[in-house]
Design an enzyme around this catalytic site. Structure first.
Site, short mmCIF file in Angstrom:
data_model
loop_
_atom_site.label_atom_id
_atom_site.label_comp_id
_atom_site.label_asym_id
_atom_site.label_seq_id
_atom_site.Cartn_x
_atom_site.Cartn_y
_atom_site.Cartn_z
N ASN A 10 30.76 29.01 37.31
CA ASN A 10 31.09 29.27 38.62
C ASN A 10 30.41 30.39 39.19
O ASN A 10 30.72 31.56 38.58
CB ASN A 10 32.55 29.56 38.59
N TRP A 11 29.56 30.06 40.13
CA TRP A 11 28.62 31.21 40.27
C TRP A 11 29.30 32.27 41.46
O TRP A 11 28.84 33.37 41.66
CB TRP A 11 27.41 30.74 41.02
N LYS A 12 30.58 31.97 41.95
CA LYS A 12 31.22 32.76 42.89
C LYS A 12 30.40 33.15 43.82
O LYS A 12 29.16 32.57 44.34
CB LYS A 12 31.89 33.87 42.06
N HIS A 97 41.01 28.08 42.86
CA HIS A 97 40.66 28.95 41.71
C HIS A 97 41.50 30.28 42.20
O HIS A 97 42.02 30.61 43.40
CB HIS A 97 39.15 29.35 42.18
N GLU A 99 41.05 33.09 42.52
CA GLU A 99 40.68 34.20 43.64
C GLU A 99 40.89 33.67 45.02
O GLU A 99 41.23 34.25 45.85
CB GLU A 99 39.09 34.37 43.62
N GLU A 169 43.04 28.86 33.84
CA GLU A 169 42.32 30.31 33.67
C GLU A 169 43.35 31.41 34.04
O GLU A 169 43.76 31.55 35.21
CB GLU A 169 41.21 30.40 34.92
N GLY A 175 37.25 37.84 34.69
CA GLY A 175 36.36 39.10 34.93
C GLY A 175 36.60 40.17 34.52
O GLY A 175 36.25 41.55 34.87
N SER A 214 36.47 34.90 31.16
CA SER A 214 35.76 35.66 30.11
C SER A 214 35.18 35.01 28.96
O SER A 214 34.99 35.53 27.94
CB SER A 214 36.52 36.99 29.66
N GLY A 235 32.52 32.37 34.67
CA GLY A 235 31.90 32.87 35.77
C GLY A 235 30.62 34.09 35.43
O GLY A 235 29.68 33.43 35.49
N GLY A 236 31.15 35.32 35.13
CA GLY A 236 29.98 36.20 34.76
C GLY A 236 28.76 35.61 33.68
O GLY A 236 27.73 36.02 34.14
#
Ligand code: PGA
Length: 252
Positions: A10-12, A97, A99, A169, A175, A214, A235-236
């Site tokens: 997930n590149w956000k 998601h 966010e 999640e 994150g 994470s 993500g990251g």
């Protein structure tokens, strides 16, 4: 049981044309050597160029969107419809998601409508669910995730949920560098599968339930080895070719 594992990035809201191309080319290379499925959820504005690059490379990487409108079309400035995503060749889309739920106040019922819009246009939704730290500490984890699932299942049917992809999640792990332990994650995944089994029976044996929060190149192997964890939504660590390639290998 034979569920093929998924490594999903997930590149956000990250990337640029140049950055994406380098990363995508490297991931395509890794994906061609993997038995798992590799997916990338990219910012909407870059989907078309990634889809084109994917065709050029005959890449097996699946490209999806991070969000969609619940509406068919009309006066919804700034929104993107399921039909538009389908039109450019997109096949998958994240729905709900954390966010989107927390920063853009998407409710369970809106998430369910988005899931329905995706299905209507033949997109595979990835339904994201998960509890906050307060909810976990109050012992409400399962109540929260079951409510998130049931809102969707009651609108579109639980078979449709099971034929899609679920991503657990925990919000406190996203994150933050705080991963759920493999046992903690497995416990919730197992309960999610049991909850769905009550609704659909053995169809759920084929449902992929991803863990997110994470995930990185050092914890992916252990997490993905758990019986009910069918890969990760990352993500990251998905923004670095080396770490995401290692995660793809863990899924393959
Ligand atoms: P993270 O994000 O891997 O950076 O924790 C996961 C996600 O939000 O899907």
């Amino acid at each position: 049981m034979g569920r093929i594992k998924i490594a999903a990035g997930n590149w956000k809201m990250h990337g640029s044309l140049a950055f994406n191309r380098t990363l995508f080319d490297a991931i395509s290379q890794t994906a061609s050597l993997s038995d798992g499925e590799v997916m990338i959820f990219a910012p909407t504005v870059y989907l078309d160029s990634l889809l084109n690059r994917g065709q050029e490379l005959k890449s097996s990487v699946v490209i999806g969107a991070q969000n969609l409108s619940q509406y068919e079309q009309g006066a919804y400035t700034g929104e993107v419809s399921a039909a538009m995503l389908k039109d450019i060749g997109c096949s998958h889309v994240l729905v709900g998601h954390s966010e989107r739920r927390s920063l853009y106040h998407e409710s369970n019922s809106e998430v369910a409508e988005k899931f329905a819009a995706a299905l209507k246009h033949d997109l595979v939704p990835v339904l994201c669910i998960g509890e906050s730290l307060e909810q976990r500490e109050a012992g409400q984890t399962l109540k929260v995730v079951f409510e998130q699932i049931d809102a969707v299942g009651e609108l579109v049917g639980f078979d449709a949920v099971c034929n899609a992809i679920v991503a657990y999640e925990p919000v406190w792990a996203i994150g933050t560098g705080k991963t759920a332990s493999p046992d903690q994650a497995q416990e919730v995944h197992q309960e999610i599968r049991a909850h769905l089994r009550e609704k659909v029976g053995e169809l759920v044996a084929g449902t992929r339930i991803l863990y997110g929060g994470s995930v990185n190149d050092t914890n992916a192997n252990e997490l993905f080895a758990m019986e009910d964890i069918d890969g990760g939504l990352v993500g990251g660590a998905a923004l670095k070719a080396d770490s995401f390639s290692a995660i793809c290998k863990a899924a393959g």
